[in-house]
Structures are given as structure tokens and as C-alpha cells.
Design a protein around this motif. Structure first.
Motif, PDB file in Angstrom:
ATOM      1  N   ILE A 117       0.921  -1.213   0.097  1.00 11.36           N
ATOM      2  CA  ILE A 117       0.039  -0.012  -0.121  1.00 11.36           C
ATOM      3  C   ILE A 117       0.695   1.204  -0.001  1.00 11.36           C
ATOM      4  O   ILE A 117       0.523   2.142  -0.780  1.00 11.36           O
ATOM      5  CB  ILE A 117      -0.780   0.104   1.267  1.00 11.36           C
ATOM      6  N   PHE A 118       1.870   1.300   0.802  1.00 10.08           N
ATOM      7  CA  PHE A 118       2.895   2.561   0.713  1.00 10.08           C
ATOM      8  C   PHE A 118       4.000   2.485   0.121  1.00 10.08           C
ATOM      9  O   PHE A 118       4.918   3.093   0.270  1.00 10.08           O
ATOM     10  CB  PHE A 118       3.274   2.684   2.389  1.00 10.08           C
ATOM     11  N   ALA A 119       4.167   1.485  -0.975  1.00  8.01           N
ATOM     12  CA  ALA A 119       5.206   1.388  -2.020  1.00  8.01           C
ATOM     13  C   ALA A 119       5.462   2.793  -2.346  1.00  8.01           C
ATOM     14  O   ALA A 119       4.723   3.363  -3.080  1.00  8.01           O
ATOM     15  CB  ALA A 119       4.620   0.452  -3.194  1.00  8.01           C
ATOM     16  N   ASN A 120       6.860   3.203  -2.443  1.00  7.72           N
ATOM     17  CA  ASN A 120       7.558   4.146  -2.717  1.00  7.72           C
ATOM     18  C   ASN A 120       7.162   5.572  -1.739  1.00  7.72           C
ATOM     19  O   ASN A 120       7.422   6.708  -2.202  1.00  7.72           O
ATOM     20  CB  ASN A 120       6.991   4.597  -4.118  1.00  7.72           C
ATOM     21  N   HIS A 121       6.236   5.234  -0.871  1.00  2.76           N
ATOM     22  CA  HIS A 121       5.940   6.330   0.082  1.00  2.76           C
ATOM     23  C   HIS A 121       6.089   5.724   1.430  1.00  2.76           C
ATOM     24  O   HIS A 121       5.122   6.300   2.234  1.00  2.76           O
ATOM     25  CB  HIS A 121       4.373   6.811   0.047  1.00  2.76           C
ATOM     26  N   GLY A 122       6.987   4.906   1.791  1.00  2.00           N
ATOM     27  CA  GLY A 122       7.117   4.380   3.167  1.00  2.00           C
ATOM     28  C   GLY A 122       7.807   5.083   4.252  1.00  2.00           C
ATOM     29  O   GLY A 122       7.570   4.603   5.228  1.00  2.00           O
ATOM     30  N   ARG A 123       8.014   6.247   4.118  1.00  2.00           N
ATOM     31  CA  ARG A 123       8.404   6.822   5.504  1.00  2.00           C
ATOM     32  C   ARG A 123       7.785   7.085   6.623  1.00  2.00           C
ATOM     33  O   ARG A 123       8.190   6.951   7.631  1.00  2.00           O
ATOM     34  CB  ARG A 123       8.890   8.399   5.152  1.00  2.00           C
ATOM     35  N   VAL A 125       5.317   4.661   7.485  1.00  2.00           N
ATOM     36  CA  VAL A 125       5.098   3.103   7.877  1.00  2.00           C
ATOM     37  C   VAL A 125       6.135   2.355   8.216  1.00  2.00           C
ATOM     38  O   VAL A 125       6.286   1.329   8.689  1.00  2.00           O
ATOM     39  CB  VAL A 125       4.135   2.614   6.806  1.00  2.00           C
ATOM     40  N   SER A 126       7.549   2.768   7.595  1.00  2.00           N
ATOM     41  CA  SER A 126       8.679   2.102   7.728  1.00  2.00           C
ATOM     42  C   SER A 126       9.215   1.939   9.113  1.00  2.00           C
ATOM     43  O   SER A 126       9.310   0.646   9.526  1.00  2.00           O
ATOM     44  CB  SER A 126       9.854   2.578   7.015  1.00  2.00           C
ATOM     45  N   PRO A 127       8.848   2.821   9.923  1.00  2.00           N
ATOM     46  CA  PRO A 127       9.269   2.593  11.321  1.00  2.00           C
ATOM     47  C   PRO A 127       8.445   1.460  12.070  1.00  2.00           C
ATOM     48  O   PRO A 127       8.891   0.658  12.627  1.00  2.00           O
ATOM     49  CB  PRO A 127       8.949   3.899  12.105  1.00  2.00           C
ATOM     50  N   TYR A 128       7.168   1.270  11.820  1.00  2.00           N
ATOM     51  CA  TYR A 128       6.174   0.415  12.095  1.00  2.00           C
ATOM     52  C   TYR A 128       6.579  -0.985  11.746  1.00  2.00           C
ATOM     53  O   TYR A 128       6.816  -1.989  12.463  1.00  2.00           O
ATOM     54  CB  TYR A 128       4.449   0.687  11.721  1.00  2.00           C
ATOM     55  N   LEU A 129       6.893  -1.226  10.384  1.00  2.00           N
ATOM     56  CA  LEU A 129       7.269  -2.129   9.926  1.00  2.00           C
ATOM     57  C   LEU A 129       8.587  -2.966  10.393  1.00  2.00           C
ATOM     58  O   LEU A 129       8.941  -3.862  10.779  1.00  2.00           O
ATOM     59  CB  LEU A 129       7.452  -2.115   8.262  1.00  2.00           C
ATOM     60  N   LEU A 147       9.496  -7.991   3.503  1.00  2.00           N
ATOM     61  CA  LEU A 147       8.927  -7.708   2.105  1.00  2.00           C
ATOM     62  C   LEU A 147       8.313  -6.470   2.510  1.00  2.00           C
ATOM     63  O   LEU A 147       8.280  -5.606   1.366  1.00  2.00           O
ATOM     64  CB  LEU A 147       8.129  -8.963   1.799  1.00  2.00           C
ATOM     65  N   GLY A 148       7.580  -6.160   3.052  1.00  2.00           N
ATOM     66  CA  GLY A 148       6.800  -4.888   3.518  1.00  2.00           C
ATOM     67  C   GLY A 148       7.750  -3.756   3.572  1.00  2.00           C
ATOM     68  O   GLY A 148       7.618  -2.473   2.912  1.00  2.00           O
ATOM     69  N   LEU A 149       8.734  -3.994   4.280  1.00  2.00           N
ATOM     70  CA  LEU A 149       9.699  -2.924   4.441  1.00  2.00           C
ATOM     71  C   LEU A 149      10.488  -2.609   3.277  1.00  2.00           C
ATOM     72  O   LEU A 149      10.528  -1.366   2.961  1.00  2.00           O
ATOM     73  CB  LEU A 149      10.827  -3.324   5.671  1.00  2.00           C
ATOM     74  N   GLY A 150      10.805  -3.687   2.755  1.00  2.00           N
ATOM     75  CA  GLY A 150      11.423  -3.498   1.272  1.00  2.00           C
ATOM     76  C   GLY A 150      10.834  -2.717   0.297  1.00  2.00           C
ATOM     77  O   GLY A 150      11.362  -1.676  -0.520  1.00  2.00           O
ATOM     78  N   VAL A 151       9.457  -2.903   0.004  1.00  2.00           N
ATOM     79  CA  VAL A 151       8.538  -2.427  -0.997  1.00  2.00           C
ATOM     80  C   VAL A 151       8.332  -1.007  -0.468  1.00  2.00           C
ATOM     81  O   VAL A 151       8.251  -0.086  -1.345  1.00  2.00           O
ATOM     82  CB  VAL A 151       7.450  -3.164  -1.081  1.00  2.00           C
ATOM     83  N   ALA A 152       7.952  -0.691   0.794  1.00  2.00           N
ATOM     84  CA  ALA A 152       7.795   0.500   1.321  1.00  2.00           C
ATOM     85  C   ALA A 152       8.750   1.459   1.086  1.00  2.00           C
ATOM     86  O   ALA A 152       8.636   2.696   0.655  1.00  2.00           O
ATOM     87  CB  ALA A 152       7.236   0.488   2.819  1.00  2.00           C
ATOM     88  N   GLY A 153      10.139   1.165   1.198  1.00  2.00           N
ATOM     89  CA  GLY A 153      11.251   2.012   0.815  1.00  2.00           C
ATOM     90  C   GLY A 153      11.846   1.930  -0.569  1.00  2.00           C
ATOM     91  O   GLY A 153      12.699   2.875  -0.616  1.00  2.00           O
ATOM     92  N   LEU A 154      11.134   1.359  -1.328  1.00  2.00           N
ATOM     93  CA  LEU A 154      11.529   1.455  -2.723  1.00  2.00           C
ATOM     94  C   LEU A 154      11.404   3.037  -3.234  1.00  2.00           C
ATOM     95  O   LEU A 154      10.448   3.696  -2.980  1.00  2.00           O
ATOM     96  CB  LEU A 154      10.696   0.559  -3.704  1.00  2.00           C
ATOM     97  N   ALA A 157      14.922   6.853  -1.282  1.00  2.00           N
ATOM     98  CA  ALA A 157      16.111   7.590  -1.213  1.00  2.00           C
ATOM     99  C   ALA A 157      16.272   7.733   0.341  1.00  2.00           C
ATOM    100  O   ALA A 157      17.260   8.619   0.631  1.00  2.00           O
ATOM    101  CB  ALA A 157      16.210   8.902  -1.774  1.00  2.00           C
ATOM    102  N   ASP A 158      15.624   6.878   1.019  1.00  2.00           N
ATOM    103  CA  ASP A 158      15.879   6.486   2.462  1.00  2.00           C
ATOM    104  C   ASP A 158      17.065   5.778   2.959  1.00  2.00           C
ATOM    105  O   ASP A 158      17.101   4.770   2.877  1.00  2.00           O
ATOM    106  CB  ASP A 158      14.755   6.174   3.293  1.00  2.00           C
ATOM    107  N   GLU A 159      18.496   6.358   3.241  1.00  2.00           N
ATOM    108  CA  GLU A 159      19.787   5.480   3.288  1.00  2.00           C
ATOM    109  C   GLU A 159      19.544   5.008   4.520  1.00  2.00           C
ATOM    110  O   GLU A 159      20.128   4.059   4.769  1.00  2.00           O
ATOM    111  CB  GLU A 159      20.897   6.696   3.511  1.00  2.00           C
TER     112      GLU A 159
END
Length: 167
Positions: A117-123, A125-129, A147-154, A157-159
Motif C-alpha cells: 500500500i505504501f510502496a514508494n511512500h514508506g517513510r 510506515v517504515s518505522p512500524y514495519l 518484504l513490506g519494509l523493502g517495498v515501502a522503502g523503494l 532515497a532513505d539511506e
């Protein structure tokens, strides 16, 4: 605007899915997954989840990884629905009161779906995942969270996502 466009432009035929569902052996997980994936791809990004809502008893027959995929399919269908992403998957997420008797496959699939759901917009939701990944005691839940963390972070540019230390 994108979700609205996809919703209005959807010309899918739900009868096709229903005929396939009725003609296949329900206990075979490959057929079950095939119908689930077909539904997800047909309705990708449209937020049209009527097939899932209308067939909850049939979906409940899914086992193991089919259950994982069926739950993750919600993420494909609701991709980009950022304002309601957590709310949509809340009943299936780990630790949810509604999912008290749920399986680890449903929990893992919901975490992957959340990432979709948050693919490419994961900033947001990433802390939760990441926390779910760290707290998970089961490999299936870890798999879904990773998997969710990887897809959300696509493409965010979040190093910090590339330097995750779990153990």
C-alpha cells in the motif's frame, strides 16, 4: 487523483472471477492462489475489494502461504491509499485484537500488504514495519515484515533503510 482515475476507469468483470472460483477445487492452494492473484491484478490500485469482501468464507479456506498471499493481495488492491492503509489492514496485523486467533501467515501477509500500500511512500510506515520485524518471533511474520519494509522503502532515497541492524 490516481486512485480516483483507476477506480472510475476499472472495467473488470467480476463474473470471470466467480466462474473460476466455482469451477476449481477449493482445497487446492494453487488454484486458490491463482484466483486471489487474478483478483489482485485485475483490481490493482483501484481500491475495489468487493470480490474479497463477498467471498470471505471461501478465502478463509486458504492455508499457509495461500493465506499469506490472500492477505497481501489487499495491499495490491489498495496500493496508494495512504490515508487508510493502516486502517484497512488493522484486523490482520500482528497484535490486533481482531486477529487474536489469526494465523502467522495472515499476520505476515498483512505486513507485506501494508508495504505494498505504501510502496514508494514508506517513510510513515517504515518505522512500524521495522519494529514488527524486530519483534517478530516467527519466520513467516519476519518474512512479511521484511518484504513490506523493502517495498515501502523503494525509491524513497532513505539511506537509513539500507543500514538496518536487527540482530
Amino acid at each position: 487523483m490516481n486512485i480516483d482515475f483507476l477506480f472510475r476507469s476499472s472495467k473488470t468483470d467480476i463474473l470471470i472471477l466467480n466462474k473460476i472460483r466455482d469451477s476449481l477445487e477449493a482445497r487446492n492452494s494453487i488454484f486458490h492462489s491463482a484466483v486471489t492473484f487474478a483478483n489482485a491484478y485485475m483490481h490493482a490500485g483501484t481500491t475495489i475489494d468487493s470480490f474479497i469482501r463477498d467471498n470471505l468464507p471461501w478465502l478463509a479456506r486458504a492455508t499457509n502461504w495461500s493465506k499469506f498471499s490472500a492477505t497481501a493481495a489487499l495491499g495490491v488492491i489498495h496500493r496508494g491509499h495512504l490515508s487508510q492503509g493502516m486502517k484497512l489492514l488493522q484486523p490482520y496485523l500482528p497484535g490486533s485484537a481482531a486477529n487474536a486467533a489469526g494465523s502467522v501467515y495472515t499476520e505476515g501477509g498483512s505486513l507485506f500488504g501494508l508495504g505494498l500500500i505504501f510502496a514508494n511512500h514508506g517513510r510513515t510506515v517504515s518505522p512500524y514495519l521495522l519494529q514488527q520485524l524486530k519483534d517478530a518471533n516467527d519466520e513467516v511474520v519476519q518474512h512479511g515484515a521484511a518484504l513490506g519494509l523493502g517495498v515501502a522503502g523503494l525509491a524513497t532515497a532513505d539511506e537509513s533503510m539500507s543500514d538496518i541492524r536487527m540482530f
